[in-house]
Design an enzyme around this catalytic site. Structure first.
Site, PDB file in Angstrom:
ATOM      1  CG  ASP A  31     -10.091   1.736   8.874  1.00  0.00           C
ATOM      2  OD1 ASP A  31     -10.152   1.123   7.793  1.00  0.00           O
ATOM      3  OD2 ASP A  31     -10.031   1.164   9.975  1.00  0.00           O
ATOM      4  CB  SER A 110      -3.609 -10.334  -5.483  1.00  0.00           C
ATOM      5  OG  SER A 110      -2.718 -11.393  -5.274  1.00  0.00           O
ATOM      6  CE1 TYR A 123      -4.224  -9.738  -0.310  1.00  0.00           C
ATOM      7  CE2 TYR A 123      -3.383 -11.451  -1.764  1.00  0.00           C
ATOM      8  CZ  TYR A 123      -3.491 -10.112  -1.423  1.00  0.00           C
ATOM      9  OH  TYR A 123      -2.889  -9.159  -2.204  1.00  0.00           O
ATOM     10  CB  SER A 126     -10.540 -10.262   0.303  1.00  0.00           C
ATOM     11  OG  SER A 126      -9.146 -10.362   0.063  1.00  0.00           O
ATOM     12  CE  LYS A 127      -6.038  -7.713  -2.636  1.00  0.00           C
ATOM     13  NZ  LYS A 127      -6.203  -6.263  -2.760  1.00  0.00           N
TER      14      LYS A 127
END
Ligand SMILES: NC(=O)c1ccc[n+]([C@@H]2O[C@H](COP(=O)([O-])OP(=O)(O)OC[C@H]3O[C@@H](n4cnc5c(N)ncnc54)[C@H](OP(=O)(O)O)[C@@H]3O)[C@@H](O)[C@H]2O)c1
Length: 234
Positions: A31, A110, A123, A126-127
């Site tokens: 992980d 992304s 998201y 984080s990206k």
């Protein structure tokens, strides 16, 4: 090559498929949100191959569309743990070996890392954080011969069993997305490999992601207006 994921059965299936293509592949379940498991992952690579040339930080997790006030705090934390720390930890443990090989570290971001999108705050956060990480590392590592790259993927083919987190943290199957056909995964993979060959720092992959990138750069107000309208239609 070493491949990684958390699920040993799926990992072994992928390893076997790649081996049949003639590649020398080993698999190690870990992980990436757990620092000690990343240390063991890098140790596995060194034990198997004696050196490390390229690290691709690809593991990523996303949520279903939801407003921040609906998203449980631990879900936001989980997205940041996997998408941000899950790139920091493997890189940290790989760096001594990448410095020796004058290797390459790549981050998979992304289109959502180019511009904050409503309904996708964890998201996007984080990206976008990966951009800061890649920019810092590039300046730290270039003088020492290690190349850094970050790829901003658009809508790309994914595993049909892919799951995303609901606002309450429940993993649920990804719903069918945009009517625009996704980028084939082998084309995206080839572009990622090309980044390691050319030393390119930043690359935006799909036509739609490139359009978002350029429009956001020159007409950010228009992009906000379109996104706000699209969001209010929901
Ligand atoms: N598909 C797209 O349209 C798209 C668009 C833009 C960016 N991206 C980015 O591209 C990357 C790959 O996306 P994808 O669509 O292929 O996603 P995916 O189908 O969900 O695959 C993610 C992979 O990461 C592994 N993984 C997830 N969490 C992990 C963890 N904590 N530790 C280790 N491995 C972990 C998964 O294996 P296990 O479940 O076995 O751990 C799986 O192999 C992600 O970073 C994603 O954000 C994708």
């Amino acid at each position: 090559m070493v491949i990684n994921g958390r699920n040993p059965e799926r990992l072994e299936a992928a390893r076997s498929e790649l081996s049949q293509e003639g590649l020398t592949v080993t698999a190690h379940a870990a992980d990436v949100a757990e620092a000690e498991q990343c240390r063991a992952l890098v140790r596995h690579a060194i034990d198997a191959f004696g050196r490390l040339d390229v690290l691709v930080n690809n593991a990523g997790l996303s949520t279903e569309e939801a407003l921040l006030q609906e998203i449980q705090p631990q879900v936001f934390q989980q997205i940041l743990s996997v998408n941000v720390l899950g790139s920091v930890y493997p890189t940290h443990f790989a760096l001594p070996h990448l410095l020796k090989s004058r290797g390459h570290v790549l981050f998979i971001s992304s289109a959502a890392g180019l511009r904050g999108l409503p309904g996708h705050s964890p998201y996007c956060t984080s990206k976008m954080a990966l951009t800061a990480l890649a920019e810092s590392l590039r300046l730290e590592l270039r003088p020492q011969g290690v190349e850094v790259g970050i790829a901003y993927l658009g809508f790309t083919e994914n595993d049909p069993q892919k799951k995303v987190l609901r606002a309450d943290g429940q993993p649920v199957p990804l719903r069918p997305r945009s009517p625009i056909p996704p980028e084939p995964v082998d084309r995206v993979a080839r572009r990622i490999v090309r980044m390691t060959e050319t030393g390119r720092f930043k690359a935006v992959f799909s036509p739609l992601a490139r359009l978002l990138h350029l429009t956001n750069r020159f007409l950010p107000g228009m992009v906000s207006w379109i996104l706000a309208r699209k969001h209010s239609d929901h």
